[in-house]
Write an enzyme that holds these catalytic residues in place. Structure first.
Site, PDB file in Angstrom:
ATOM      1  N   GLN A 200      96.416  12.139 112.159  1.00  0.00           N
ATOM      2  CA  GLN A 200      96.437  12.400 113.593  1.00  0.00           C
ATOM      3  C   GLN A 200      97.604  13.316 113.954  1.00  0.00           C
ATOM      4  O   GLN A 200      98.711  13.171 113.440  1.00  0.00           O
ATOM      5  CB  GLN A 200      96.550  11.089 114.360  1.00  0.00           C
ATOM      6  CG  GLN A 200      95.311  10.215 114.283  1.00  0.00           C
ATOM      7  CD  GLN A 200      94.166  10.743 115.119  1.00  0.00           C
ATOM      8  OE1 GLN A 200      94.348  11.601 115.991  1.00  0.00           O
ATOM      9  NE2 GLN A 200      92.965  10.236 114.860  1.00  0.00           N
ATOM     10  N   ASP A 293      85.563   5.161 111.639  1.00  0.00           N
ATOM     11  CA  ASP A 293      86.367   6.274 112.150  1.00  0.00           C
ATOM     12  C   ASP A 293      85.758   7.572 111.619  1.00  0.00           C
ATOM     13  O   ASP A 293      86.361   8.276 110.810  1.00  0.00           O
ATOM     14  CB  ASP A 293      87.828   6.125 111.703  1.00  0.00           C
ATOM     15  CG  ASP A 293      88.736   7.172 112.340  1.00  0.00           C
ATOM     16  OD1 ASP A 293      88.280   7.882 113.260  1.00  0.00           O
ATOM     17  OD2 ASP A 293      89.898   7.289 111.908  1.00  0.00           O
ATOM     18  N   CYS A 320      86.401  10.634 118.020  1.00  0.00           N
ATOM     19  CA  CYS A 320      87.114  11.820 118.502  1.00  0.00           C
ATOM     20  C   CYS A 320      86.212  12.718 119.336  1.00  0.00           C
ATOM     21  O   CYS A 320      86.645  13.771 119.790  1.00  0.00           O
ATOM     22  CB  CYS A 320      87.702  12.606 117.333  1.00  0.00           C
ATOM     23  SG  CYS A 320      86.476  13.233 116.164  1.00  0.00           S
TER      24      CYS A 320
END
Length: 365
Positions: A200, A293, A320
């Site tokens: 990230q 994820d 995301c």
């Protein structure tokens, strides 16, 4: 209506925000996606793309009636025709949160049939936050960033990129300029990550997302968990530290090797490399928790089918892209799952992007 790239059109009354960093306007029945504007503004636009039958793209180049949330961009190359990295430097901090909230709500409702009552949560810092930065060089050797939807290079302004951290992990033309491996700190431990690997980019992102996942799942010692698209092991490590047995799966073999090194001191953690939808078939037939994820395209029906077949008591979906989240939520909601909580975070200030964590459990919506 006819126009060509570079032609000025207007005045145009700008409509609502849309996913992708622009607003929707309509002129003589033609949909135009307008960047560098805010809803309700009256602007003149320069057409940038007329190649689509259903819509055009344009930049707002003159503001005749401004929204109260409009501000002057801090970066001289953030406006029309400039760098494509920052979509929202013309919007105040509060306006950016409202913009992203509207986008998340619209995408989740339209694609997933889920009416999200929440708001995007702001995260500091809002400037100088990007800890990883990719640059390119032009034919003259100048370093910069791509123009929006273009291969053209916009040279960095004096003072550099305004959203870059003081000493970011730097890639130029895809090649790290510093050490091949860096150490990141998150979830109470150090993580060794390849300079060109995934981590990230906001300094608060990893801890923010780990906290949201743990608070949502409420893991119990002795439980089993799958960490799908596990990267270098961030969520697997956080769960294992709570006494959970974790199976992590990641397509990239080098990331799996890094995960094994990062968590070598923890018991009950296993990692496998390969396509998630295939490796899932080799994992235990039951699990208590699932963390997803996935990359920007989302997990997709095949992975979700295999995950829910393990009858977990809860799923944490880290997203995301609100469009992918909406599509995957639609499948889960239609399959007998419900959203217990959903939080979205502004971990990419000045840009259109967000991160979200949805916690789902079996039961009616």
């Amino acid at each position: 209506m006819t126009a060509a790239p570079g032609e000025i059109v207007g005045p145009v009354r700008v409509g609502p925000v849309a996913h992708g960093g622009h607003c929707v306007a309509r002129v003589d029945g033609r949909v135009i996606f307008v960047r560098h504007a805010l809803p309700g503004e009256l602007v003149r636009v320069a057409i940038t793309d007329d190649s689509h039958d259903r819509f055009w793209r344009a930049d707002a180049v003159e503001v005749l009636e401004a929204d109260p949330e409009r501000v002057s961009p801090a970066c001289p190359v953030a406006g029309p025709g400039g760098c494509g990295g920052c979509d929202l430097q013309h919007v105040s901090a509060a306006g950016q949160v409202a913009w992203k909230t509207a986008v998340v709500r619209e995408q989740l409702q339209r694609l997933g049939g889920y009416a999200w009552p929440g708001e995007v949560e702001a995260v500091e810092p809002r400037w100088g936050w990007r800890t990883r930065l990719g640059l390119v060089t032009d034919d003259d050797g100048r370093t910069g960033m791509r123009r929006h939807r273009s291969h053209d290079v916009v040279p960095l302004p004096e003072g550099g990129c305004r959203i870059a951290a003081p000493d970011p992990v730097l890639m130029v033309d895809g090649v790290p300029t510093g050490p091949a491996e860096v150490v990141e700190r998150a979830a109470g431990r150090d993580w060794r990550v390849a300079a060109d690997g995934f981590w990230q980019v906001h300094p608060a992102a990893a801890d923010t997302l780990v906290s949201a996942v743990l608070e949502g799942l409420e893991p119990r010692a002795g439980e089993r968990a799958f960490d799908l698209y596990c990267g270098v092991g961030l969520f697997a490590g956080a769960l294992a530290a709570r006494g959970v047995r974790v199976w992590g799966v990641e397509y990239a073999r080098d990331a799996v090797e890094a995960a094994r090194r990062n968590l070598a001191d923890l018991e009950g953690v296993r990692f496998s490399a390969g396509p998630v939808e295939r490796v899932l078939d080799r994992l235990p037939a039951r699990t208590d928790l699932v963390v997803l994820d996935p990359p920007r395209k989302g997990a997709g029906r095949r992975v979700l089918e295999r995950a829910v077949a393990r009858r977990p008591r809860a799923i944490a979906y880290v997203a995301c892209d609100p469009a992918a989240l909406g599509r995957d939520l639609g499948y889960l909601l239609g399959g007998g799952w419900r959203v217990r909580s959903l939080r979205a975070f502004d971990l990419f200030p000045q840009t259109q992007h967000i991160e979200a964590v949805a916690i789902l459990e079996p039961g009616p919506a």
